[in-house]
Enzyme design. Structure first.
Site, PDB file in Angstrom:
ATOM      1  N   GLN A   1    -104.929  57.866 -18.831  1.00  0.00           N
ATOM      2  CA  GLN A   1    -104.307  56.992 -17.843  1.00  0.00           C
ATOM      3  C   GLN A   1    -105.286  56.654 -16.720  1.00  0.00           C
ATOM      4  O   GLN A   1    -104.925  55.979 -15.768  1.00  0.00           O
ATOM      5  CB  GLN A   1    -103.059  57.672 -17.269  1.00  0.00           C
ATOM      6  CG  GLN A   1    -102.008  57.950 -18.327  1.00  0.00           C
ATOM      7  CD  GLN A   1    -100.868  58.798 -17.808  1.00  0.00           C
ATOM      8  OE1 GLN A   1     -99.893  58.293 -17.267  1.00  0.00           O
ATOM      9  NE2 GLN A   1    -100.987  60.108 -17.954  1.00  0.00           N
TER      10      GLN A   1
ATOM     11  N   ARG B   1    -101.952  72.157 -12.589  1.00  0.00           N
ATOM     12  CA  ARG B   1    -101.700  73.120 -11.519  1.00  0.00           C
ATOM     13  C   ARG B   1    -100.232  73.515 -11.469  1.00  0.00           C
ATOM     14  O   ARG B   1     -99.895  74.659 -11.177  1.00  0.00           O
ATOM     15  CB  ARG B   1    -102.134  72.546 -10.165  1.00  0.00           C
ATOM     16  CG  ARG B   1    -103.634  72.592  -9.913  1.00  0.00           C
ATOM     17  CD  ARG B   1    -103.949  72.123  -8.506  1.00  0.00           C
ATOM     18  NE  ARG B   1    -105.358  72.260  -8.202  1.00  0.00           N
ATOM     19  CZ  ARG B   1    -105.914  73.326  -7.659  1.00  0.00           C
ATOM     20  NH1 ARG B   1    -105.170  74.374  -7.376  1.00  0.00           N
ATOM     21  NH2 ARG B   1    -107.207  73.366  -7.403  1.00  0.00           N
TER      22      ARG B   1
ATOM     23  N   ILE C   1    -108.843  54.999 -15.124  1.00  0.00           N
ATOM     24  CA  ILE C   1    -109.644  53.793 -15.332  1.00  0.00           C
ATOM     25  C   ILE C   1    -111.126  54.039 -15.070  1.00  0.00           C
ATOM     26  O   ILE C   1    -111.912  53.104 -15.058  1.00  0.00           O
ATOM     27  CB  ILE C   1    -109.154  52.649 -14.428  1.00  0.00           C
ATOM     28  CG1 ILE C   1    -109.315  53.026 -12.960  1.00  0.00           C
ATOM     29  CG2 ILE C   1    -107.710  52.288 -14.731  1.00  0.00           C
ATOM     30  CD1 ILE C   1    -109.132  51.876 -12.001  1.00  0.00           C
TER      31      ILE C   1
ATOM     32  N   CYS D   1    -114.244  30.136 -20.543  1.00  0.00           N
ATOM     33  CA  CYS D   1    -113.230  29.161 -20.145  1.00  0.00           C
ATOM     34  C   CYS D   1    -113.561  28.445 -18.842  1.00  0.00           C
ATOM     35  O   CYS D   1    -112.965  27.421 -18.528  1.00  0.00           O
ATOM     36  CB  CYS D   1    -111.858  29.831 -20.024  1.00  0.00           C
ATOM     37  SG  CYS D   1    -111.708  30.982 -18.634  1.00  0.00           S
TER      38      CYS D   1
ATOM     39  N   GLY E   1    -103.737  67.304 -16.681  1.00  0.00           N
ATOM     40  CA  GLY E   1    -103.845  66.747 -15.335  1.00  0.00           C
ATOM     41  C   GLY E   1    -103.043  65.499 -15.074  1.00  0.00           C
ATOM     42  O   GLY E   1    -103.583  64.518 -14.571  1.00  0.00           O
TER      43      GLY E   1
ATOM     44  N   HIS F   1    -104.444  52.149 -19.005  1.00  0.00           N
ATOM     45  CA  HIS F   1    -104.402  51.220 -17.878  1.00  0.00           C
ATOM     46  C   HIS F   1    -105.717  50.468 -17.698  1.00  0.00           C
ATOM     47  O   HIS F   1    -106.012  49.971 -16.609  1.00  0.00           O
ATOM     48  CB  HIS F   1    -104.047  51.976 -16.590  1.00  0.00           C
ATOM     49  CG  HIS F   1    -102.747  52.720 -16.696  1.00  0.00           C
ATOM     50  ND1 HIS F   1    -102.603  54.027 -16.293  1.00  0.00           N
ATOM     51  CD2 HIS F   1    -101.549  52.330 -17.189  1.00  0.00           C
ATOM     52  CE1 HIS F   1    -101.353  54.408 -16.535  1.00  0.00           C
ATOM     53  NE2 HIS F   1    -100.701  53.406 -17.065  1.00  0.00           N
TER      54      HIS F   1
END
Length: 509
Positions: free
Chosen positions: A295, A430, A297, A366, A404, A316
Site C-alpha cells: 500500500q 506494533r 508508494i 498526447c 505494518g 496505490h
C-alpha cells in the site's frame, strides 16, 4: 495537436470559504479542448470518494498512509465498517464462485444446518443478503463463516463446530517466529501472499503527510503555482493538491508538492528496510512468494534486485515510475525526473539549483500537460492488475503475511478474508489490528492467526535468523544498502550470532 495543451478548467470558481455562495458556484469551462467527463469540484469542501495512497508516517500508528499519499486514506472507522458491511454479499459470493478450497484442505463434510440466518445486529450485513439468496443456497451463511467473512464485529467468524473440522496444513498454531519459519520451509507451505503498509518503510525516513511536521502541516498554498481559487481550496484541504480533477486542470501543485519525494526516490536517498529484504529473500530462497501487495508508494521494493517487478503490486501506485494522467501511457522515468528537476520549482527552499518558476511538462504522446509520477491520485482508479491478480493469488494460499498496516483501507484489506480458511495469517505490527476483518489472536480462540508483536524490522530479522538467511544480508552492510537503524540492528544480530557460535565451540563437552 499542439504540445503542452492545457486540459479545460474543471475548477474555476470563487471559493470563498466563508460564504455559502462559494459552495454553490457553477464551474465554467474553457474551450481549449473537449470538456472531460469528470465531474467538477462543487465547492471548497467537495466530497471525495474513497481515497488512494500510502507510504510511511510514524511507526507508532503503523497506518497505510504513513508516506505522502496514503495518509489521507483512513476515513472514520464507522464509515469503513459501513463499507465493509455493504459489500458483504459480494465478497461472500466472490469466494464461493471463484475460490473453492482444494478438496484435501477443505471441510470434509459440511452437512446441513438449521441456522440459515446471519445474526441481525447493528454490525451485521444488510438484510438484502437474505433477499438475494437463492432458494437452494441454504449453506450460504455457513460458508460465509468458513470463508472467514466478518459477519459481525461482535462474533468470531468461525463457530467452534466449524473450526473443529477444518484441516489446517500447518498443524498446530505457531507459538513463535521459529514455528513460522519451520512452516515456511516445510512442504506443507507452497504459496505465500504478503500485504504491507506504512510501518514497513517508516525506518527508512521517508517523509510523511499527516504528522505535525508532515507535508500538509507545512505546506504553504501561497507558494504553489495555482490560481487564487485553487490556493483557497488547498488551504482549506491540503490533500486537494493531490486531487485528480485539479491535476488535470493544473499539474503544478501535484508536481511541486511531490518534487522532493520524487527526486529522493530516484536518487535512492531512502533505503529498503530489513522487512523489504525479507520479501526479496523469500522469493529468491524459496520461490513460494505469489505476490507482494504494497500500500506504499515509495517504490523501495524496487531496490531489491532479486525480487522481480511482476511479483509486486503497488496498490496505490508508485513514485519510481511515471505516466500520463490523460492518455495513461507510461513515460520514461529518468527523463521525467530530469524535467522535474529543471522545470519544477522547489517549494521547500532546499534546492538552490531549482528554477524560480515552474514550467509545464507535457506528455510526449498526447500532448497534454498531465505527466506525473505513477501514483493513484484522489478520485482516480486503482491499478487494474490489483483486481485481476487477487483472485488467483489468494486461491489456495498457505500463508498470508501482513506487515505494518492498520488494515483500515479497502480494498487492500480484503486479502485478509479472501484467503482460504486453511490459510495461516501472520500479522507483524506494533499493535493487533483487523479484528473486524476476522483476525483472532486470542490464546484460547485463535485457530490460524499469529501475531508477531513489536518493532517490524526486529521481528523480520528474527524470522530471517530462524530461516537461516542472515548471512545473505551481510553484504548490505558493506554497500550501505540499508537505513541506518536497520544496519545497526543487523550488525548487532551478526555479532550476537558470532558470540553464540564462539561460546558453543569453547563450551566443555
Amino acid at each position: 495537436m499542439m504540445m503542452g495543451a492545457t486540459v479545460p478548467s474543471l475548477i474555476q470558481q470563487d471559493y470563498s470559504a466563508s460564504t455559502s455562495a462559494s459552495k454553490n458556484a457553477a464551474p465554467q469551462a474553457t474551450a481549449d479542448k473537449a470538456t472531460l467527463p469528470n465531474a467538477p469540484l462543487s465547492g471548497a469542501l467537495a466530497a471525495r470518494p474513497q481515497k488512494p495512497y500510502s507510504s510511511s508516517s510514524s511507526e507508532d500508528d503503523n497506518d497505510d498512509d504513513g508516506s505522502i499519499i496514503s495518509d489521507v486514506l483512513n476515513d472514520e472507522e464507522d464509515q469503513f465498517n459501513k463499507s465493509i458491511r455493504k459489500d458483504a454479499p459480494a465478497h461472500a459470493e466472490f469466494d464461493r464462485q471463484m475460490r473453492p478450497v482444494k478438496k484435501q484442505r477443505s471441510v470434509s463434510s459440511m452437512g446441513s444446518t438449521t441456522d440459515n440466518s446471519i445474526p441481525s445486529t447493528s454490525d451485521s450485513a444488510p438484510n438484502s443478503m437474505e433477499d438475494d439468496r437463492e432458494d437452494d443456497d441454504s449453506s450460504f451463511d455457513r460458508e460465509a463463516k468458513i470463508r472467514s467473512f466478518p459477519i459481525s464485529l461482535d462474533e468470531s467468524p468461525l463457530d467452534d463446530d466449524l473450526s473443529s473440522v477444518i484441516q489446517y496444513p500447518f498443524g498446530e498454531l505457531p507459538k513463535s517466529l521459529a514455528d513460522v519459519a519451520r512452516f515456511i520451509k516445510s512442504d506443507r507451505c507452497q504459496k505465500i501472499v504478503i500485504l504491507t503498509g506504512a510501518g514497513m518503510s517508516v525506518v527508512s525516513g521517508i517523509p510523511d503527510f499527516r504528522s505535525a511536521n508532515g507535508l500538509y502541516a507545512t505546506m504553504d498554498a501561497d507558494r504553489l503555482t495555482a490560481t487564487q481559487a485553487e490556493r483557497d481550496i488547498m488551504r482549506l484541504d491540503p490533500s486537494l493538491a493531490l486531487d485528480n480533477h485539479l491535476f488535470l486542470q493544473n499539474q503544478f501543485p501535484c508536481l511541486e508538492v511531490n518534487r522532493q519525494f520524487l527526486l529522493g526516490t530516484r536518487d535512492q536517498i531512502w533505503k529498503a528496510t530489513l522487512a523489504h529484504r525479507f520479501v526479496e529473500l523469500l522469493h529468491a530462497k524459496t520461490g513460494k512468494l505469489a505476490r507482494l501487495y504494497t500500500q506504499n508508494i515509495d517504490g523501495l521494493e524496487d531496490q531489491c534486485t532479486k525480487l522481480p517487478r511482476e511479483k509486486v503490486v503497488p496498490v496505490h501506485g508508485t513514485m519510481d515510475q511515471a505516466d500520463c494522467g490523460m492518455c495513461h501511457n507510461e513515460a520514461n522515468f529518468e527523463q521525467f525526473c530530469q524535467d522535474v528537476r529543471t522545470k519544477i520549482k522547489d517549494v521547500t527552499g532546499t534546492d538552490p539549483n531549482a528554477p524560480q518558476e515552474s514550467s509545464h511538462i507535457p506528455c510526449r504522446i498526447c500532448g497534454y500537460n498531465t505527466l506525473k509520477p505513477s501514483i493513484v491520485l484522489f478520485r482516480s482508479s486503482l491499478p487494474p492488475k490489483f483486481f485481476e491478480l487477487v483472485p488467483r493469488d489468494v486461491e489456495d494460499a498457505d500463508l498470508l503475511i501482513v506487515i505494518g498496516t492498520s488494515l483500515k483501507v479497502a480494498p487492500a484489506n480484503s486479502l485478509v478474508y479472501r484467503v482460504p480458511e486453511t490459510c495461516m495469517r501472520m500479522l507483524v505490527n506494533r499493535d493487533p489490528v483487523g479484528f473486524n476483518l476476522g483476525l483472532n489472536f486470542d490464546e484460547l480462540g485463535a485457530t490460524r492467526d499469529y501475531f508477531a508483536k513489536g518493532d517490524i524490522d526486529s521481528s523480520m530479522l528474527d524470522l530471517m535468523e530462524a530461516l537461516g538467511w542472515v548471512d545473505e544480508l551481510e553484504p548490505l552492510l558493506d554497500c550501505n544498502g540499508l537505513p541506518e537503524s536497520s544496519a545497526k540492528l543487523l550488525q548487532s544480530k551478526v555479532q550476537e550470532m558470532k558470540n553464540r557460535t564462539s561460546a558453543t565451540a569453547t563450551a566443555p563437552v
